[in-house]
Design a protein around this motif. Structure first.
Motif, PDB file in Angstrom:
ATOM      1  N   HIS A 151     -19.747 -30.377 -41.096  1.00 47.27           N
ATOM      2  CA  HIS A 151     -20.626 -30.976 -40.089  1.00 47.27           C
ATOM      3  C   HIS A 151     -21.912 -31.492 -40.732  1.00 47.27           C
ATOM      4  CE1 HIS A 151     -22.527 -31.601 -36.204  1.00 47.27           C
ATOM      5  NE2 HIS A 151     -23.576 -30.910 -36.628  1.00 47.27           N
ATOM      6  N   PRO A 207     -11.740 -17.173 -32.190  1.00 45.89           N
ATOM      7  CA  PRO A 207     -10.976 -16.296 -31.294  1.00 45.89           C
ATOM      8  C   PRO A 207     -10.226 -15.188 -32.032  1.00 45.89           C
ATOM      9  CG  PRO A 207     -10.714 -18.572 -30.595  1.00 45.89           C
ATOM     10  CD  PRO A 207     -11.460 -18.595 -31.895  1.00 45.89           C
ATOM     11  N   ASP A 229     -16.602 -25.268 -41.956  1.00 52.30           N
ATOM     12  CA  ASP A 229     -16.784 -26.203 -40.841  1.00 52.30           C
ATOM     13  C   ASP A 229     -18.251 -26.596 -40.684  1.00 52.30           C
ATOM     14  OD1 ASP A 229     -14.081 -26.190 -40.181  1.00 52.30           O
ATOM     15  OD2 ASP A 229     -14.301 -24.413 -38.930  1.00 52.30           O
ATOM     16  N   LYS A 270     -16.440 -19.725 -40.660  1.00 50.73           N
ATOM     17  CA  LYS A 270     -16.877 -21.019 -40.140  1.00 50.73           C
ATOM     18  C   LYS A 270     -17.781 -21.763 -41.123  1.00 50.73           C
ATOM     19  CE  LYS A 270     -15.751 -22.391 -36.849  1.00 50.73           C
ATOM     20  NZ  LYS A 270     -14.463 -23.087 -36.572  1.00 50.73           N
ATOM     21  N   THR A 317      -6.052 -23.257 -37.587  1.00 51.60           N
ATOM     22  CA  THR A 317      -6.878 -24.403 -37.191  1.00 51.60           C
ATOM     23  C   THR A 317      -8.277 -23.909 -36.825  1.00 51.60           C
ATOM     24  OG1 THR A 317      -6.066 -24.201 -34.922  1.00 51.60           O
ATOM     25  CG2 THR A 317      -4.909 -25.739 -36.386  1.00 51.60           C
ATOM     26  N   PRO A 318      -9.301 -24.743 -37.031  1.00 45.78           N
ATOM     27  CA  PRO A 318     -10.678 -24.294 -36.794  1.00 45.78           C
ATOM     28  C   PRO A 318     -10.924 -23.730 -35.399  1.00 45.78           C
ATOM     29  CG  PRO A 318     -10.688 -26.376 -37.974  1.00 45.78           C
ATOM     30  CD  PRO A 318      -9.250 -26.103 -37.606  1.00 45.78           C
ATOM     31  N   ASP A 319     -10.210 -24.258 -34.385  1.00 47.77           N
ATOM     32  CA  ASP A 319     -10.454 -23.783 -33.027  1.00 47.77           C
ATOM     33  C   ASP A 319      -9.919 -22.375 -32.778  1.00 47.77           C
ATOM     34  OD1 ASP A 319      -7.838 -25.145 -33.254  1.00 47.77           O
ATOM     35  OD2 ASP A 319      -7.602 -24.542 -31.158  1.00 47.77           O
ATOM     36  N   ARG A 320      -9.067 -21.859 -33.703  1.00 51.88           N
ATOM     37  CA  ARG A 320      -8.513 -20.511 -33.536  1.00 51.88           C
ATOM     38  C   ARG A 320      -9.234 -19.468 -34.380  1.00 51.88           C
ATOM     39  NH1 ARG A 320      -7.302 -19.481 -29.372  1.00 51.88           N
ATOM     40  NH2 ARG A 320      -6.392 -17.543 -30.139  1.00 51.88           N
ATOM     41  N   GLU A 321     -10.080 -19.892 -35.304  1.00 48.55           N
ATOM     42  CA  GLU A 321     -10.693 -18.934 -36.237  1.00 48.55           C
ATOM     43  C   GLU A 321     -11.589 -17.929 -35.517  1.00 48.55           C
ATOM     44  OE1 GLU A 321     -10.771 -21.610 -40.340  1.00 48.55           O
ATOM     45  OE2 GLU A 321     -12.538 -21.554 -39.047  1.00 48.55           O
TER      46      GLU A 321
END
Length: 315
Positions: free
Chosen positions: A203, A62, A199, A196, A56-60
């Motif tokens: 955006h 990290p 993403d 990213k 998921t994008p929020d884990r990339e």
């Protein structure tokens, strides 16, 4: 009292000049060392994004951060002390270790080419990944990336060490530390941007702007092409870097004629008017890649001839 103070200030000024000169020396040595490792850096940058994709994008980011920290641990805790000990007590071992690492890079590249040509896929990998939770899969991917980084970082540090082997040990340590930090920041900064990019593109697509929206759509569409190109570039980099290391090692031990052939190809290309420098580099890279492909292919062939133990039923 005044004369003593002036003498002290002179001493401090002298120490400051010496320190500045030392920093310049370290910077110059780091630049010389790091420039030789550029091929491995390309490969490292090309390989790593694959480990952060599919989450998921929020884990990339990290995940990229965890891999970068693991890379710094590899370089500063394992490789830097090892490189300095090697330089101090067994400098004769640097070239053989470099050649062994170069052969490993050639093997990795040749194996990838064989798999692509003959479409060999490890079918068992996917069910195993599906059986893992997202946290377990992330841990597995990060661990695999850090292990791969250890091999590539070892090559970077060994190549860098070979360039500063004749310098004092303190200068070697400073140069290798600068190379370690600089390359890690550069590689994982680019990797973070790559993972990213889709993403960022999505955006931009949402912006009702005549330039930004089409740019965003172009970035999203370009991602598959970029990832495929990076994979191919990484394989090519492994071949030319690994082959180049082997060519330089053979030359170091006066084992001709292969180094003479590759050097002759470079010298012939350098005679081209206007593009001699670039043509010479490209010719040497191509010649080295051919050597790397032959060496890697031989290793793959030998390993495939070794019979593999069949798994016992029920295990």
């Amino acid at each position: 009292m005044a004369s003593g103070l002036v003498a002290l200030l002179d001493d401090v000024a002298g120490i400051a000049k010496l320190a500045a000169a030392s920093v310049d020396d370290v910077g110059a040595a780091a630049g010389k060392a790091g420039s030789k490792a550029v091929g491995v850096v390309v490969d490292d940058t090309a390989v790593t994004p694959g480990y952060a994709m599919g989450f998921t994008p929020d884990r990339e980011l990290p995940i990229v951060g965890k891999i970068a920290l693991g890379s710094l641990f590899n370089k500063f805790v394992i490789l830097l002390p090892g490189a300095l000990l090697l330089s101090a007590f067994a400098p004769w071992a640097v070239t053989p270790l470099l050649m062994a690492g170069g052969a490993f890079l050639c093997f990795e590249a040749a194996e990838k080419i064989v798999e692509r040509v003959f479409h060999h896929h490890e079918a068992s990998d996917h069910p195993l990944e599906l059986a893992l939770t997202s946290k377990e899969l992330e841990k597995q991917k990060v661990g695999g990336a850090i292990r791969t980084d250890l091999i590539l970082s070892a090559e970077i540090m060994a190549i860098s060490l070979a360039e500063v082997a004749d310098d004092p040990i303190a200068l070697q340590a400073g140069a290798l530390a600068l190379v370690a930090v600089g390359i890690t920041v550069a590689v994982y900064g680019v990797v973070a941007l790559i993972v990213k990019m889709d993403d960022i593109g999505l955006h931009l697509c949402k912006r009702e702007h005549p330039i930004l929206a089409p740019l965003g759509r172009g970035m999203v569409k370009a991602m598959p092409v970029i990832m495929t190109s990076l994979a191919k570039l990484g394989t090519a980099a492994m071949l030319w870097v690994g082959g180049g290391i082997i060519v330089h090692g053979l030359e170091h031990y006066h084992l001709t004629p292969i180094p003479h052939w590759v050097e002759g190809l470079r010298h012939a290309a350098e005679t081209l008017p206007g593009v001699g420098g670039a043509a010479g580099w490209l010719a040497f890279a191509l010649g080295s890649a051919v050597v790397g492909l032959v060496v890697g292919g031989l290793i793959v062939g030998v390993l495939h001839l070794i019979p593999r133990r069949k798994p016992v039923a029920g295990h």
